[in-house]
Design a protein around this motif. Structure first.
Motif, PDB file in Angstrom:
ATOM      1  N   ILE A   1       0.860  -1.186   0.000  1.00 36.28           N
ATOM      2  CA  ILE A   1       0.000   0.000   0.000  1.00 36.28           C
ATOM      3  C   ILE A   1       0.896   1.235   0.000  1.00 36.28           C
ATOM      4  CG2 ILE A   1      -1.659   1.375   1.333  1.00 36.28           C
ATOM      5  CD1 ILE A   1      -2.834  -1.222   2.379  1.00 36.28           C
ATOM      6  N   VAL A   2       0.569   2.202  -0.869  1.00 40.01           N
ATOM      7  CA  VAL A   2       1.316   3.462  -0.890  1.00 40.01           C
ATOM      8  C   VAL A   2       0.337   4.621  -0.770  1.00 40.01           C
ATOM      9  CG1 VAL A   2       3.240   2.529  -2.217  1.00 40.01           C
ATOM     10  CG2 VAL A   2       1.325   3.568  -3.433  1.00 40.01           C
ATOM     11  N   PHE A   3       0.709   5.585   0.050  1.00 38.00           N
ATOM     12  CA  PHE A   3      -0.068   6.817   0.212  1.00 38.00           C
ATOM     13  C   PHE A   3       0.785   7.961  -0.291  1.00 38.00           C
ATOM     14  CE2 PHE A   3      -1.164  10.567   2.900  1.00 38.00           C
ATOM     15  CZ  PHE A   3      -2.406  10.807   2.327  1.00 38.00           C
TER      16      PHE A   3
ATOM     17  N   THR B   1       1.743  10.326  13.427  1.00 33.34           N
ATOM     18  CA  THR B   1       0.522   9.561  13.171  1.00 33.34           C
ATOM     19  C   THR B   1       0.802   8.378  12.253  1.00 33.34           C
ATOM     20  OG1 THR B   1      -0.918  11.475  13.490  1.00 33.34           O
ATOM     21  CG2 THR B   1      -1.788   9.673  12.141  1.00 33.34           C
ATOM     22  N   MET B   2       1.529   8.609  11.174  1.00 31.75           N
ATOM     23  CA  MET B   2       1.818   7.542  10.218  1.00 31.75           C
ATOM     24  C   MET B   2       2.757   6.491  10.805  1.00 31.75           C
ATOM     25  SD  MET B   2      -0.076   8.355   7.689  1.00 31.75           S
ATOM     26  CE  MET B   2       0.415   7.534   6.173  1.00 31.75           C
ATOM     27  N   GLU B   3       3.695   6.914  11.639  1.00 33.91           N
ATOM     28  CA  GLU B   3       4.585   5.948  12.292  1.00 33.91           C
ATOM     29  C   GLU B   3       3.805   5.027  13.223  1.00 33.91           C
ATOM     30  OE1 GLU B   3       7.645   8.080  14.283  1.00 33.91           O
ATOM     31  OE2 GLU B   3       8.884   8.316  12.468  1.00 33.91           O
ATOM     32  N   LYS B   4       2.872   5.591  13.993  1.00 34.51           N
ATOM     33  CA  LYS B   4       2.063   4.767  14.892  1.00 34.51           C
ATOM     34  C   LYS B   4       1.186   3.791  14.110  1.00 34.51           C
ATOM     35  CE  LYS B   4       1.866   8.013  18.773  1.00 34.51           C
ATOM     36  NZ  LYS B   4       0.985   8.905  19.591  1.00 34.51           N
ATOM     37  N   ALA B   5       0.846   4.151  12.879  1.00 35.58           N
ATOM     38  CA  ALA B   5       0.032   3.278  12.028  1.00 35.58           C
ATOM     39  C   ALA B   5       0.893   2.302  11.229  1.00 35.58           C
ATOM     40  CB  ALA B   5      -0.816   4.113  11.077  1.00 35.58           C
ATOM     41  N   GLU B   6       2.209   2.319  11.490  1.00 38.86           N
ATOM     42  CA  GLU B   6       3.172   1.408  10.870  1.00 38.86           C
ATOM     43  C   GLU B   6       3.320   1.629   9.366  1.00 38.86           C
ATOM     44  OE1 GLU B   6       2.223  -2.581  12.125  1.00 38.86           O
ATOM     45  OE2 GLU B   6       3.048  -2.234  14.127  1.00 38.86           O
TER      46      GLU B   6
ATOM     47  N   LEU C   1       3.712  -6.902   2.304  1.00 40.05           N
ATOM     48  CA  LEU C   1       5.039  -6.444   1.877  1.00 40.05           C
ATOM     49  C   LEU C   1       5.315  -4.993   2.265  1.00 40.05           C
ATOM     50  CD1 LEU C   1       5.389  -8.102  -1.652  1.00 40.05           C
ATOM     51  CD2 LEU C   1       6.226  -8.909   0.564  1.00 40.05           C
ATOM     52  N   GLY C   2       4.376  -4.378   2.998  1.00 37.11           N
ATOM     53  CA  GLY C   2       4.660  -3.065   3.557  1.00 37.11           C
ATOM     54  C   GLY C   2       3.694  -1.973   3.164  1.00 37.11           C
ATOM     55  N   LYS C   3       3.625  -0.949   4.039  1.00 30.46           N
ATOM     56  CA  LYS C   3       2.821   0.256   3.815  1.00 30.46           C
ATOM     57  C   LYS C   3       3.771   1.452   3.831  1.00 30.46           C
ATOM     58  CE  LYS C   3       0.209  -0.291   7.453  1.00 30.46           C
ATOM     59  NZ  LYS C   3      -0.897  -0.158   8.434  1.00 30.46           N
ATOM     60  N   PHE C   4       3.670   2.293   2.818  1.00 37.62           N
ATOM     61  CA  PHE C   4       4.635   3.370   2.626  1.00 37.62           C
ATOM     62  C   PHE C   4       3.912   4.688   2.341  1.00 37.62           C
ATOM     63  CE2 PHE C   4       6.368  -0.686   1.365  1.00 37.62           C
ATOM     64  CZ  PHE C   4       7.605  -0.718   1.972  1.00 37.62           C
ATOM     65  N   TRP C   5       4.569   5.803   2.660  1.00 41.49           N
ATOM     66  CA  TRP C   5       3.952   7.106   2.417  1.00 41.49           C
ATOM     67  C   TRP C   5       5.002   8.163   2.163  1.00 41.49           C
ATOM     68  CZ3 TRP C   5       3.757  11.711   5.600  1.00 41.49           C
ATOM     69  CH2 TRP C   5       4.536  11.635   6.762  1.00 41.49           C
TER      70      TRP C   5
END
Length: 283
Positions: A89-91, A141-146, A119-123
């Motif tokens: 997932i990419v944001f 916020t994004m770090e806490k959401a991994e 395989l990971g979530k990235f932003w």
């Protein structure tokens, strides 16, 4: 602004005034902004390794939570993304509209955390993420959401014994993007995807070993009319507005998402919000 652009904006503005204050106002204000579409794209490339064949990447962008886009709507978005069973997932930026006025809360973190991608979530940062002193609170916020931040850096994604590179730059408008730094010590033989909030950055990307650029920022123009097209897009989204673009001087392919939310004006007309599901295919 040249004469053609001026006339286009003048005619478009007139139509917007007449249309959005008449019969189409309710539709543009209350219907189309919630008509989320799932756009499906297949990326075929010789550099995609065998174990990444059929891997799915879901991109969502420009939610602008807080500006006529609620957490209830975001929860529905999360459910739709998870139903696609993405591997990655990419944001691509602009989480909330005004970070300094938004009531940051645990529910937003929980919803972001509930997005699943093995395989990971990235932003990456968008201009609204940096704006309103939002840089640190958005990152927290994004770090806490991994979610993993790609700010002038890259991440090697491994699947079995194969690898691809996912890289990202800082926001062009309010950050300090550095693609050369992001690609330091990478193997140019590996399939490489760049996350860049502003799509017009592609004119810079073509000089680097990047195969795919994923962007947002433009909202597709938000309001479009037949024969005229979009009326306005922000700076650095004036050349590439929505959809797929190829470049004669490079092997780069650019995909520009219309995004989810709205900004400045709470309207969408002939420009339905979207998320994109990319399926990788080995050529």
């Amino acid at each position: 602004m040249n004469r053609r652009s001026f006339l286009k904006k003048l005619i478009g503005s007139t139509l917007t005034f007449l249309g959005l204050t008449g019969g189409t106002y309710y539709y543009a204000r209350n219907i189309e902004p919630s008509m989320l579409t799932i756009k499906k794209e297949t990326i075929t490339h010789t550099k995609i390794p065998a174990s990444f064949d059929n891997i799915k990447i879901v991109q969502f962008s420009d939610t602008h939570i807080g500006f006529h886009y609620t957490l209830n709507q975001f929860e529905e978005l999360v459910e739709k993304i998870n139903k696609l069973n993405p591997d990655i997932i990419v944001f691509t930026g602009d989480l909330v509209d005004e970070p300094n006025h938004y009531n940051w809360n645990q529910r937003l973190i929980n919803l972001l955390h509930s997005l699943h991608a093995p395989l990971g979530k990235f932003w990456i940062y968008g201009n609204h993420d940096h704006g309103g002193y939002g840089t640190e609170i958005v990152q927290e916020t994004m770090e806490k959401a991994e979610f993993i931040l790609l700010k002038n850096t890259h991440h090697v994604i491994e699947n079995n014994l194969d690898r691809i590179i996912l890289t990202g730059i800082d926001d062009v408008m309010l950050g300090k993007p550095n693609l050369a730094k992001a690609l330091e010590n990478t193997n140019t033989d590996l399939f490489t995807i760049l996350l860049a909030h502003e799509p017009d950055y592609a004119d810079h990307t073509i000089d680097y070993p990047v195969d795919i650029q994923l962007s947002g920022h433009s909202h597709g123009g938000q309001v479009r009319f037949p024969f005229i097209g979009h009326l306005y897009t922000p700076k650095f989204a004036e050349k590439y507005v929505e959809g797929k673009y190829t470049f004669e001087s490079s092997n780069l392919i650019l995909y520009v998402s219309r995004g989810i939310g709205t900004t400045r004006l709470p309207y969408r007309f002939l420009c339905v919000p979207e998320i994109t599901c990319f399926t990788l295919k080995q050529k």
